[in-house]
Design an enzyme around this catalytic site. Structure first.
Site, PDB file in Angstrom:
ATOM      1  N   GLY A   5       0.832  -1.207   0.000  1.00  0.00           N
ATOM      2  CA  GLY A   5       0.000   0.000   0.000  1.00  0.00           C
ATOM      3  C   GLY A   5       0.863   1.252   0.000  1.00  0.00           C
ATOM      4  N   ALA A   6       1.989   1.169  -0.738  1.00  0.00           N
ATOM      5  CA  ALA A   6       2.972   2.266  -0.713  1.00  0.00           C
ATOM      6  C   ALA A   6       2.480   3.505  -1.454  1.00  0.00           C
ATOM      7  CB  ALA A   6       4.296   1.779  -1.310  1.00  0.00           C
ATOM      8  N   ILE A  10      -0.662   6.773   4.318  1.00  0.00           N
ATOM      9  CA  ILE A  10       0.263   6.361   5.382  1.00  0.00           C
ATOM     10  C   ILE A  10       1.436   5.585   4.785  1.00  0.00           C
ATOM     11  CG2 ILE A  10       0.469   4.995   7.500  1.00  0.00           C
ATOM     12  CD1 ILE A  10      -2.521   5.567   8.023  1.00  0.00           C
ATOM     13  N   GLY A  11       1.128   4.718   3.802  1.00  0.00           N
ATOM     14  CA  GLY A  11       2.178   3.897   3.189  1.00  0.00           C
ATOM     15  C   GLY A  11       3.289   4.739   2.583  1.00  0.00           C
ATOM     16  N   SER A 132      -6.186  -1.322  13.889  1.00  0.00           N
ATOM     17  CA  SER A 132      -7.061  -0.149  13.920  1.00  0.00           C
ATOM     18  C   SER A 132      -7.837  -0.147  15.226  1.00  0.00           C
ATOM     19  CB  SER A 132      -8.029  -0.259  12.737  1.00  0.00           C
ATOM     20  OG  SER A 132      -9.233   0.391  13.013  1.00  0.00           O
ATOM     21  N   TYR A 158     -14.844  -4.377   8.364  1.00  0.00           N
ATOM     22  CA  TYR A 158     -13.474  -3.828   8.402  1.00  0.00           C
ATOM     23  C   TYR A 158     -12.826  -4.148   9.762  1.00  0.00           C
ATOM     24  CZ  TYR A 158      -9.834  -0.206   8.738  1.00  0.00           C
ATOM     25  OH  TYR A 158      -8.648   0.459   8.930  1.00  0.00           O
TER      26      TYR A 158
HETATM   27  N1  LIG Z   1      -6.775   6.342   7.855  1.00  0.00           N
HETATM   28  C1  LIG Z   1      -7.065   5.917   9.079  1.00  0.00           C
HETATM   29  O1  LIG Z   1      -7.639   6.666   9.920  1.00  0.00           O
HETATM   30  C2  LIG Z   1      -6.697   4.529   9.508  1.00  0.00           C
HETATM   31  C3  LIG Z   1      -7.007   4.122  10.820  1.00  0.00           C
HETATM   32  C4  LIG Z   1      -6.657   2.842  11.221  1.00  0.00           C
HETATM   33  C5  LIG Z   1      -5.992   1.985  10.358  1.00  0.00           C
HETATM   34  N2  LIG Z   1      -5.721   2.404   9.087  1.00  0.00           N
HETATM   35  C6  LIG Z   1      -5.034   1.452   8.202  1.00  0.00           C
HETATM   36  O2  LIG Z   1      -3.881   2.072   7.658  1.00  0.00           O
HETATM   37  C7  LIG Z   1      -3.558   1.438   6.398  1.00  0.00           C
HETATM   38  C8  LIG Z   1      -3.304   2.512   5.352  1.00  0.00           C
HETATM   39  O3  LIG Z   1      -4.494   3.250   5.154  1.00  0.00           O
HETATM   40  P1  LIG Z   1      -4.529   4.764   4.636  1.00  0.00           P
HETATM   41  O4  LIG Z   1      -5.284   5.540   5.630  1.00  0.00           O
HETATM   42  O5  LIG Z   1      -3.160   5.208   4.239  1.00  0.00           O
HETATM   43  O6  LIG Z   1      -5.495   4.592   3.379  1.00  0.00           O
HETATM   44  P2  LIG Z   1      -5.227   4.825   1.817  1.00  0.00           P
HETATM   45  O7  LIG Z   1      -4.596   6.132   1.593  1.00  0.00           O
HETATM   46  O8  LIG Z   1      -6.540   4.529   1.200  1.00  0.00           O
HETATM   47  O9  LIG Z   1      -4.172   3.685   1.448  1.00  0.00           O
HETATM   48  C9  LIG Z   1      -4.539   2.349   1.268  1.00  0.00           C
HETATM   49  C10 LIG Z   1      -3.453   1.667   0.471  1.00  0.00           C
HETATM   50  O10 LIG Z   1      -3.816   0.292   0.295  1.00  0.00           O
HETATM   51  C11 LIG Z   1      -3.714  -0.011  -1.086  1.00  0.00           C
HETATM   52  N3  LIG Z   1      -4.605  -1.088  -1.503  1.00  0.00           N
HETATM   53  C12 LIG Z   1      -5.958  -1.134  -1.423  1.00  0.00           C
HETATM   54  N4  LIG Z   1      -6.413  -2.247  -2.008  1.00  0.00           N
HETATM   55  C13 LIG Z   1      -5.342  -2.908  -2.495  1.00  0.00           C
HETATM   56  C14 LIG Z   1      -5.169  -4.100  -3.216  1.00  0.00           C
HETATM   57  N5  LIG Z   1      -6.211  -4.857  -3.585  1.00  0.00           N
HETATM   58  N6  LIG Z   1      -3.915  -4.480  -3.547  1.00  0.00           N
HETATM   59  C15 LIG Z   1      -2.859  -3.724  -3.204  1.00  0.00           C
HETATM   60  N7  LIG Z   1      -2.949  -2.571  -2.541  1.00  0.00           N
HETATM   61  C16 LIG Z   1      -4.186  -2.167  -2.182  1.00  0.00           C
HETATM   62  C17 LIG Z   1      -4.090   1.280  -1.804  1.00  0.00           C
HETATM   63  O11 LIG Z   1      -3.675   1.227  -3.152  1.00  0.00           O
HETATM   64  P3  LIG Z   1      -4.279   2.230  -4.271  1.00  0.00           P
HETATM   65  O12 LIG Z   1      -3.471   3.496  -4.116  1.00  0.00           O
HETATM   66  O13 LIG Z   1      -4.049   1.524  -5.542  1.00  0.00           O
HETATM   67  O14 LIG Z   1      -5.731   2.425  -3.922  1.00  0.00           O
HETATM   68  C18 LIG Z   1      -3.296   2.262  -0.949  1.00  0.00           C
HETATM   69  O15 LIG Z   1      -1.951   2.261  -1.316  1.00  0.00           O
HETATM   70  C19 LIG Z   1      -4.752   0.530   6.070  1.00  0.00           C
HETATM   71  O16 LIG Z   1      -4.427  -0.786   6.433  1.00  0.00           O
HETATM   72  C20 LIG Z   1      -5.842   1.048   6.987  1.00  0.00           C
HETATM   73  O17 LIG Z   1      -6.793   0.046   7.293  1.00  0.00           O
HETATM   74  C21 LIG Z   1      -6.055   3.647   8.633  1.00  0.00           C
END
Ligand SMILES: NC(=O)c1ccc[n+]([C@@H]2O[C@H](COP(=O)([O-])OP(=O)(O)OC[C@H]3O[C@@H](n4cnc5c(N)ncnc54)[C@H](OP(=O)(O)O)[C@@H]3O)[C@@H](O)[C@H]2O)c1
Length: 270
Positions: A5-6, A10-11, A132, A158
């Site tokens: 998820g780079a 966050i990635g 989470s 989720y």
């Molecule tokens: N944001 C929050 O408040 C929060 C809170 C708790 C936990 N988290 C966790 O933190 C992590 C990162 O989330 P984020 O907030 O940075 O969200 P984000 O910006 O939506 O990033 C999600 C990442 O996962 C990738 N991804 C989704 N489906 C995929 C697939 N089928 N194959 C490969 N990659 C895939 C996305 O790729 P694309 O760019 O191609 O879509 C993106 O790089 C997640 O595990 C999330 O559950 C987030």
């Protein structure tokens, strides 16, 4: 090290931070073009960053397996794996393997990826799983893998998938010689916060200003990727023991055994 998820909020911050610390980072991305664009942006800031974009679709077990095979072919030795990719789907959908998508991307894919990569980890490697605060209200029951459309809830499913990842972290840590930890980013201003609902605009206005930046959200994982600790829960700037209610969860061993059997039945060599 690998960061999944780079391309995400966050990635990409985690890649930036780990590259700055001198790590060569494999950016595991669903969309290679998007990954290359993030890589270029990071290289402009830090020209000596060692970054490689590789394709993996976490919604496909075959794709995860292909990704592992190509790393094996490259003869890579890994110092870390950050299982960061995640989704919070609005509606019920099945993957090509027949699993609910959220469960497949957030739990089954990181499980398969981690288990298949284990022979490539250096003795002092770090595995970090992104959990989470939704885990607090979640349940992993015996019907976890067989949920039907009627059982689907955007936040509930989720949370269940993240709790399963948390329980996997505990089970893996008991078996692994390397460092296994979990990180909770808090509530972070990212694409994921869009629930694709009518109230998104209102939530953006009232709620988003109080969310953490992606950089702050990446901090617990970055700390976990560089710690000497094992089986700890990283959140904010802190590193805590994993709460008892998770350590005592009666489903830990059932979930491990069931997932192992399920993936073996799908033909994967664990
Ligand atoms: N944001 C929050 O408040 C929060 C809170 C708790 C936990 N988290 C966790 O933190 C992590 C990162 O989330 P984020 O907030 O940075 O969200 P984000 O910006 O939506 O990033 C999600 C990442 O996962 C990738 N991804 C989704 N489906 C995929 C697939 N089928 N194959 C490969 N990659 C895939 C996305 O790729 P694309 O760019 O191609 O879509 C993106 O790089 C997640 O595990 C999330 O559950 C987030």
């Amino acid at each position: 090290m690998i960061i999944t998820g780079a391309t995400g909020s966050i990635g990409s911050e985690a890649v930036r931070a780990m590259a700055k610390k001198g790590h060569a980072v494999i950016m595991a991305c669903r969309n290679v073009e998007k990954g290359e664009a993030v890589k270029q942006r990071l290289l402009e800031e830090n020209p000596s960053a060692r970054l490689q974009v590789m394709q993996v679709d976490m919604a496909s077990l075959k794709s995860v397996n292909r990704f592992v095979e190509s790393l094996k072919d490259q003869g890579v030795a890994l110092s870390g794996l950050f299982n960061n990719a995640g989704v919070m789907n609005r509606s019920f959908a099945l993957t090509e393997d027949g699993f609910e998508q959220t469960v497949a991307v957030n739990y089954l894919a990181p499980y398969l990826l981690t288990r298949r990569l284990m022979p490539l980890f250096l003795p002092d490697a770090h595995v970090v799983n992104m959990v989470s605060l939704t885990c607090h209200l979640a349940h992993v029951d015996r019907d976890f893998f067989d949920k039907k459309e009627d059982d689907f809830r955007q936040l509930g499913t989720y949370g269940d998938s993240k709790l399963a990842l948390l329980l996997f972290t505990i089970a893996l840590s008991k078996r692994a010689g390397f460092h296994v930890n979990m990180a909770d980013p808090g509530v972070v201003n990212s694409k994921m916060l869009h629930m694709s609902r009518w109230y998104d605009g209102l939530a953006d206005l009232l709620f988003r200003p109080f969310c953490k930046s992606p950089e702050k959200g990446a901090l617990p994982a970055v700390n976990a990727l560089t710690t000497d600790e094992r089986l700890r829960f990283f959140s904010g700037n802190r590193c805590k023991r994993v709460p008892r209610k998770y350590m005592d969860n009666p489903q830990i061993e059932w979930l491990w055994a069931t997932t192992e059997a399920l993936l073996q039945r799908q033909g994967f060599d664990l």
